[in-house]
Each structure stands twice: as C-alpha cells, then as structure tokens.
Design a protein around this motif. Structure first.
Motif, PDB file in Angstrom:
ATOM      1  N   GLU A 278       0.824  -1.212   0.000  1.00  0.00           N
ATOM      2  CA  GLU A 278       0.000   0.000   0.000  1.00  0.00           C
ATOM      3  C   GLU A 278       0.854   1.256   0.000  1.00  0.00           C
ATOM      4  O   GLU A 278       1.902   1.318   0.640  1.00  0.00           O
ATOM      5  N   SER A 279       0.377   2.246  -0.733  1.00  0.00           N
ATOM      6  CA  SER A 279       0.977   3.572  -0.676  1.00  0.00           C
ATOM      7  C   SER A 279      -0.132   4.592  -0.889  1.00  0.00           C
ATOM      8  O   SER A 279      -1.249   4.239  -1.267  1.00  0.00           O
ATOM      9  N   GLU A 280       0.171   5.842  -0.632  1.00  0.00           N
ATOM     10  CA  GLU A 280      -0.810   6.915  -0.819  1.00  0.00           C
ATOM     11  C   GLU A 280      -0.336   7.783  -1.973  1.00  0.00           C
ATOM     12  O   GLU A 280       0.698   8.451  -1.870  1.00  0.00           O
ATOM     13  N   PRO A 281      -1.052   7.770  -3.097  1.00  0.00           N
ATOM     14  CA  PRO A 281      -0.575   8.536  -4.246  1.00  0.00           C
ATOM     15  C   PRO A 281      -0.630  10.036  -3.992  1.00  0.00           C
ATOM     16  O   PRO A 281      -1.469  10.534  -3.241  1.00  0.00           O
ATOM     17  N   ASP A 282       0.268  10.739  -4.623  1.00  0.00           N
ATOM     18  CA  ASP A 282       0.258  12.185  -4.552  1.00  0.00           C
ATOM     19  C   ASP A 282      -1.026  12.708  -5.182  1.00  0.00           C
ATOM     20  O   ASP A 282      -1.415  12.304  -6.277  1.00  0.00           O
ATOM     21  N   GLU A 283      -1.705  13.616  -4.489  1.00  0.00           N
ATOM     22  CA  GLU A 283      -3.003  14.104  -4.953  1.00  0.00           C
ATOM     23  C   GLU A 283      -2.880  14.801  -6.309  1.00  0.00           C
ATOM     24  O   GLU A 283      -3.745  14.631  -7.187  1.00  0.00           O
ATOM     25  N   ALA A 284      -1.832  15.578  -6.504  1.00  0.00           N
ATOM     26  CA  ALA A 284      -1.651  16.268  -7.784  1.00  0.00           C
ATOM     27  C   ALA A 284      -1.425  15.265  -8.911  1.00  0.00           C
ATOM     28  O   ALA A 284      -1.965  15.420 -10.017  1.00  0.00           O
ATOM     29  N   ALA A 285      -0.624  14.212  -8.636  1.00  0.00           N
ATOM     30  CA  ALA A 285      -0.375  13.183  -9.654  1.00  0.00           C
ATOM     31  C   ALA A 285      -1.661  12.433  -9.980  1.00  0.00           C
ATOM     32  O   ALA A 285      -1.936  12.107 -11.138  1.00  0.00           O
ATOM     33  N   TRP A 286      -2.460  12.153  -8.953  1.00  0.00           N
ATOM     34  CA  TRP A 286      -3.746  11.489  -9.162  1.00  0.00           C
ATOM     35  C   TRP A 286      -4.659  12.330 -10.060  1.00  0.00           C
ATOM     36  O   TRP A 286      -5.264  11.827 -11.005  1.00  0.00           O
ATOM     37  N   GLN A 287      -4.756  13.616  -9.768  1.00  0.00           N
ATOM     38  CA  GLN A 287      -5.632  14.478 -10.549  1.00  0.00           C
ATOM     39  C   GLN A 287      -5.177  14.557 -12.005  1.00  0.00           C
ATOM     40  O   GLN A 287      -6.005  14.558 -12.927  1.00  0.00           O
ATOM     41  N   THR A 288      -3.867  14.607 -12.216  1.00  0.00           N
ATOM     42  CA  THR A 288      -3.346  14.697 -13.582  1.00  0.00           C
ATOM     43  C   THR A 288      -3.608  13.405 -14.360  1.00  0.00           C
ATOM     44  O   THR A 288      -4.017  13.432 -15.524  1.00  0.00           O
ATOM     45  N   ALA A 289      -3.378  12.264 -13.714  1.00  0.00           N
ATOM     46  CA  ALA A 289      -3.480  10.987 -14.415  1.00  0.00           C
ATOM     47  C   ALA A 289      -4.909  10.479 -14.513  1.00  0.00           C
ATOM     48  O   ALA A 289      -5.328   9.955 -15.554  1.00  0.00           O
ATOM     49  N   LEU A 290      -5.675  10.609 -13.425  1.00  0.00           N
ATOM     50  CA  LEU A 290      -6.968   9.930 -13.355  1.00  0.00           C
ATOM     51  C   LEU A 290      -8.102  10.791 -12.823  1.00  0.00           C
ATOM     52  O   LEU A 290      -9.261  10.598 -13.200  1.00  0.00           O
ATOM     53  N   GLY A 291      -7.799  11.719 -11.928  1.00  0.00           N
ATOM     54  CA  GLY A 291      -8.846  12.414 -11.187  1.00  0.00           C
ATOM     55  C   GLY A 291      -9.833  13.177 -12.034  1.00  0.00           C
ATOM     56  O   GLY A 291     -10.994  13.333 -11.654  1.00  0.00           O
ATOM     57  N   GLY A 292      -9.382  13.670 -13.181  1.00  0.00           N
ATOM     58  CA  GLY A 292     -10.289  14.428 -14.033  1.00  0.00           C
ATOM     59  C   GLY A 292     -11.061  13.591 -15.019  1.00  0.00           C
ATOM     60  O   GLY A 292     -11.879  14.121 -15.791  1.00  0.00           O
ATOM     61  N   GLY A 293     -10.865  12.280 -15.008  1.00  0.00           N
ATOM     62  CA  GLY A 293     -11.524  11.407 -15.974  1.00  0.00           C
ATOM     63  C   GLY A 293     -12.915  10.991 -15.532  1.00  0.00           C
ATOM     64  O   GLY A 293     -13.296  11.104 -14.371  1.00  0.00           O
ATOM     65  N   ARG A 294     -13.676  10.465 -16.478  1.00  0.00           N
ATOM     66  CA  ARG A 294     -15.045  10.045 -16.178  1.00  0.00           C
ATOM     67  C   ARG A 294     -15.090   8.806 -15.299  1.00  0.00           C
ATOM     68  O   ARG A 294     -16.011   8.628 -14.505  1.00  0.00           O
ATOM     69  N   LEU A 295     -14.094   7.937 -15.425  1.00  0.00           N
ATOM     70  CA  LEU A 295     -14.074   6.746 -14.570  1.00  0.00           C
ATOM     71  C   LEU A 295     -13.904   7.140 -13.108  1.00  0.00           C
ATOM     72  O   LEU A 295     -14.547   6.578 -12.223  1.00  0.00           O
ATOM     73  N   ALA A 296     -13.028   8.111 -12.855  1.00  0.00           N
ATOM     74  CA  ALA A 296     -12.834   8.566 -11.475  1.00  0.00           C
ATOM     75  C   ALA A 296     -14.108   9.191 -10.923  1.00  0.00           C
ATOM     76  O   ALA A 296     -14.426   9.040  -9.739  1.00  0.00           O
ATOM     77  N   ALA A 297     -14.854   9.881 -11.777  1.00  0.00           N
ATOM     78  CA  ALA A 297     -16.111  10.485 -11.337  1.00  0.00           C
ATOM     79  C   ALA A 297     -17.147   9.418 -10.990  1.00  0.00           C
ATOM     80  O   ALA A 297     -17.998   9.623 -10.125  1.00  0.00           O
ATOM     81  N   GLU A 298     -17.079   8.262 -11.655  1.00  0.00           N
ATOM     82  CA  GLU A 298     -18.018   7.160 -11.407  1.00  0.00           C
ATOM     83  C   GLU A 298     -17.639   6.325 -10.192  1.00  0.00           C
ATOM     84  O   GLU A 298     -18.476   5.622  -9.626  1.00  0.00           O
ATOM     85  N   LEU A 299     -16.379   6.392  -9.787  1.00  0.00           N
ATOM     86  CA  LEU A 299     -15.839   5.486  -8.774  1.00  0.00           C
ATOM     87  C   LEU A 299     -16.580   5.612  -7.441  1.00  0.00           C
ATOM     88  O   LEU A 299     -16.694   6.698  -6.882  1.00  0.00           O
ATOM     89  N   ARG A 300     -17.061   4.491  -6.924  1.00  0.00           N
ATOM     90  CA  ARG A 300     -17.759   4.466  -5.641  1.00  0.00           C
ATOM     91  C   ARG A 300     -16.761   4.141  -4.529  1.00  0.00           C
ATOM     92  O   ARG A 300     -16.035   3.140  -4.616  1.00  0.00           O
TER      93      ARG A 300
END
Length: 216
Positions: A124-146
């Motif tokens: 386990e690790s905790e991803p960097d929030e900025a890296a998450w937003q750049t790679a995945l956070g702005g995508g539609r899959l991330a918006a759907e994620l429960r």
C-alpha cells in the motif's frame, strides 16, 4: 518379554487419512446460508475487510443507510473509458514501481489508497493528490468510482500501453491472492505473468464502455 498387538487401522480410516477433507462450503456472514463460488461480497468500512454474503443479504445492504452505512455491497460492474489516455509521465508520477496497480478511495479516512500486488500480497501507498488528478482524477471513470467498493485497476504493458478499468474491489483482491500463490523470484516468474494475462483477459471480456453505462 511381554508383547501387545497393535490394532491396524481399517481401510476406511486409511482412505480418510490419505485423502484431504472436502472443503467446507462458504456461508453468508449474516444469515448463515451456503453461498455459491461466485457469491457477492460486502465491504466492512470500519475494518476495511471483505465479507461473504448471499444474494438476499447483498440486496439488503444495497439499500441506502442499511446498517448505518457500515456495510456496503460490492457492485458487479466493469467499465472502461475508451476516450481517456494515461501517458508514461503520468504513470511515473503516480509512483507505481510495477506494471499493475489499483486505486480506491477509503471513505473512513477520506483518502486515496494505491496498492500493487507482489509476493507478500498487496503493498500500500498513498498517491500524490496532484499526480492522481493529472493521471486519473479528471476522468469520467474517477467520477463514477464508488468509495470503498470499487477501484480503478491499471496495467502497463509494452504492447497496449497503460489501460484503466473500473472494477469491483473484490476482483482486485482476487488478483492479489492469485499472484501471491504463484509468485516466484523478483518479477513473479512465468506462472505469475500467465496468471496476470488470464485475469486481464477475463476483465476485458466483462468490461462495458462507459458511454453505455451512463444514466443506467
């Protein structure tokens, strides 16, 4: 010198000693009924643990507010966003040292958790929030994620680049368990790679494009 005769075990006993006991059927953690191999799971959000349940109990805990929200039924949807791409730079920023990982949101601690499989299970690790937003956070899959019950499953290969699927969280832990049983050496070995390929082939067979899921 006295002697005594040892009783020899009967044929039936020898057979039982030689043959492993049949596995006991898994049972629903709530009502105790036997569950099939492909049974559903709940996430215990306080313990961050998976619990086996029957179909009836899984439907019960799908209701909003059931058990105060502690237990949540794991959905069975598999989604992909054909329009979303993740580049090598974004992958590197996420800090994943291997070719497969999954990310989910822990609602109890309100944070992202990134895990990747290995010989000891899931690291386990905790991803960097900025890296998450750049790679995945702005995508539609991330918006759907429960939170708690679904994950974004990532795989990087030379042939296909970086692929991302939204999958049930129990599927990710199934993959971790499968790889742990067959992992050899530093990189897992041939058997682990074959297991990984087979798993993603099954995932690809179940995935639906996100555009057909919207509004359903």
């Amino acid at each position: 010198m006295s002697t005594r005769q040892l009783t020899r075990p009967g044929t039936a006993l020898l057979r039982r000693l030689r043959e492993p006991a049949p596995p006991q059927p898994e049972r629903c953690a709530f009502c105790g009924s036997a569950v099939p191999v492909d049974h559903r799971h709940l996430v215990d959000t306080e313990e961050q643990a998976l619990t086996c349940v029957c179909t009836a109990c899984s439907l019960l805990f799908q209701q909003p507010g059931a058990a105060g929200g502690r237990y949540r039924t794991v959905p069975d949807r598999y989604l992909a966003d054909p329009d979303h791409r993740i580049g090598d730079r974004e992958w590197t920023a996420l800090g994943v040292p291997v070719g497969t990982a999954f990310v989910f949101r822990n609602s109890r601690h309100d944070r992202l958790v990134l895990l990747y499989p290995g010989p000891g299970g899931a690291t386990e690790s905790e991803p960097d929030e900025a890296a998450w937003q750049t790679a995945l956070g702005g995508g539609r899959l991330a918006a759907e994620l429960r939170p708690d019950v679904e994950a974004l499953l990532l795989r990087r290969t030379a042939a296909d680049g970086i692929r991302c699927f939204l999958v049930p969280i129990d599927a990710c832990y199934e993959l971790v368990g499968r790889l742990r049983r067959c992992w050899k050496g530093f990189d897992g070995g041939q058997e682990a790679r074959a297991e990984l390929d087979a798993f993603f082939t099954r995932v690809a067979g179940r995935v639906r494009p996100l555009r057909t899921e919207a509004g359903s």
